[in-house]
Enzyme design. Structure first.
Site, PDB file in Angstrom:
ATOM      1  N   ASP A   1      71.911  -9.441 -95.967  1.00  0.00           N
ATOM      2  CA  ASP A   1      71.299  -8.844 -96.306  1.00  0.00           C
ATOM      3  C   ASP A   1      69.996  -8.730 -95.679  1.00  0.00           C
ATOM      4  OD1 ASP A   1      68.718  -9.563 -98.393  1.00  0.00           O
ATOM      5  OD2 ASP A   1      69.874  -8.008 -99.330  1.00  0.00           O
TER       6      ASP A   1
ATOM      7  N   TYR B   1      61.630  -5.589 -92.779  1.00  0.00           N
ATOM      8  CA  TYR B   1      62.014  -7.121 -91.836  1.00  0.00           C
ATOM      9  C   TYR B   1      61.882  -6.995 -90.231  1.00  0.00           C
ATOM     10  CZ  TYR B   1      63.857  -9.099 -96.040  1.00  0.00           C
ATOM     11  OH  TYR B   1      64.151  -8.637 -97.467  1.00  0.00           O
TER      12      TYR B   1
ATOM     13  N   LYS C   1      67.507  -1.380 -97.284  1.00  0.00           N
ATOM     14  CA  LYS C   1      66.760  -1.385 -97.832  1.00  0.00           C
ATOM     15  C   LYS C   1      65.363   0.100 -98.209  1.00  0.00           C
ATOM     16  CE  LYS C   1      67.253  -6.286-100.226  1.00  0.00           C
ATOM     17  NZ  LYS C   1      66.588  -6.579 -99.034  1.00  0.00           N
TER      18      LYS C   1
ATOM     19  N   HIS D   1      63.654  -0.388-102.086  1.00  0.00           N
ATOM     20  CA  HIS D   1      63.297  -1.581-102.261  1.00  0.00           C
ATOM     21  C   HIS D   1      61.992  -2.492-103.426  1.00  0.00           C
ATOM     22  CE1 HIS D   1      62.406  -5.741 -98.644  1.00  0.00           C
ATOM     23  NE2 HIS D   1      62.000  -5.690 -99.755  1.00  0.00           N
TER      24      HIS D   1
END
Length: 296
Positions: free
Chosen positions: A36, A41, A70, A103
């Protein structure tokens, strides 16, 4: 300062990149196949590198891996969706992403800044019709760039808005939300099941306790007496009991770990089973306690 949501998301993405690459390789060696990730990130390059290395050494094929990416909130305007996806594909060096999800239902001012703020340090939001965003996501699926599309941090009302969208081509396959025994999302889970939407749990161990937004006197999930009693009964950790609980109620569960020991331990979730009574006992722990302020 940043809003709690923004701070939390920054905190999520504060993992050293070298650590991330190593953890993904270890996870694949241990047997994990669902990774994931997210544009936010800022580690998709490292994740892609790790996966490609494990493909090159014959451990897995690309089709064995299920990668979730996302769409970040600064890209929610429909015309920005393809370029956002392109950025992720380029970082990962993949031809396609297995699952691509919106997201958050919040939209932020478009631009290079992940967290656009005004002169007072307040987040600058944007007003985007998420049904139009969804249509752009559908087009990415039609183009073969993503296999499946879904949502994250959506409540029931927001889910219904997408499901009732005129001309809906593809239903969201999942909704990824904070979910653990102190916030068991029973109603949302029932709704998702009724619509054939998979509920994916993040913060499944309730371990995000940043003092900027979590009351430090709030109970620690993994210290819960009932979870600990069950852990003793099965000779497992309280964390494994919390993960097993999710699997048995039909929830896909994400466990975030960076050490080989934790990665290996979490994989032992498949070799024991909770009874119906155990499940009821864990259900009774629900207190709608959020560790993540992003989704209300």
């Amino acid at each position: 300062g940043l809003s709690p949501c923004a701070q939390l998301l920054l905190h999520y993405s504060s993992v050293p990149k070298s650590k991330c690459e190593e953890a993904v390789k270890v996870a694949i060696e241990v047997g994990y196949r669902h990774i994931d990730g997210a544009y936010l990130y800022e580690n998709e390059k490292e994740i892609g590198q790790a996966i490609r290395e494990k493909i090159a050494d014959g451990t897995v094929k690309r089709e064995d891996i299920f990668y979730t990416g996302k769409l970040w909130s600064t890209f929610n305007t429909p015309e920005m969706v393809p370029s956002a996806l392109e950025k992720s594909l380029k970082s990962l060096q993949f031809d396609y992403i297995d699952l691509y999800i919106i997201h958050t239902p919040l939209s932020l001012k478009p631009g290079d800044d992940l967290f656009p703020v005004d002169g007072n340090g307040k987040l600058i939001f944007d007003n985007v019709d998420l049904c139009a965003t969804w249509k752009a996501m559908e087009a990415c699926k039609d183009a073969g760039l993503v296999k499946s599309i879904g949502l994250s941090n959506f409540n029931r009302r927001q889910l219904e808005m997408i499901l009732n969208k005129p001309g809906l081509k593809y239903k969201p396959v999942c909704n990824q939300v904070e979910c653990h025994p102190y916030l068991n999302q029973r109603k949302l889970l029932e709704f998702c099941k009724s619509k054939n939407i998979v509920l994916v749990a993040f913060s499944a161990l309730g371990s995000h306790r940043d003092e900027r937004w979590v009351d430090q006197s709030s109970p620690l999930l993994l210290e819960d007496p009932i979870l600990n009693a069950l852990a003793k009964k099965y000779n497992r950790s309280p964390a494994l009991v919390a993960l097993r609980y999710q699997l048995q109620r039909g929830v896909v569960v994400l466990a975030k770990s960076f050490t080989r020991k934790h990665i290996e331990d979490n994989f032992k979730v498949f070799d024991f089973q909770l009874t119906e009574e155990d499940m009821k006992a864990i259900d009774s722990l629900n207190q709608n306690l959020r560790y993540d302020p992003c989704q209300e």
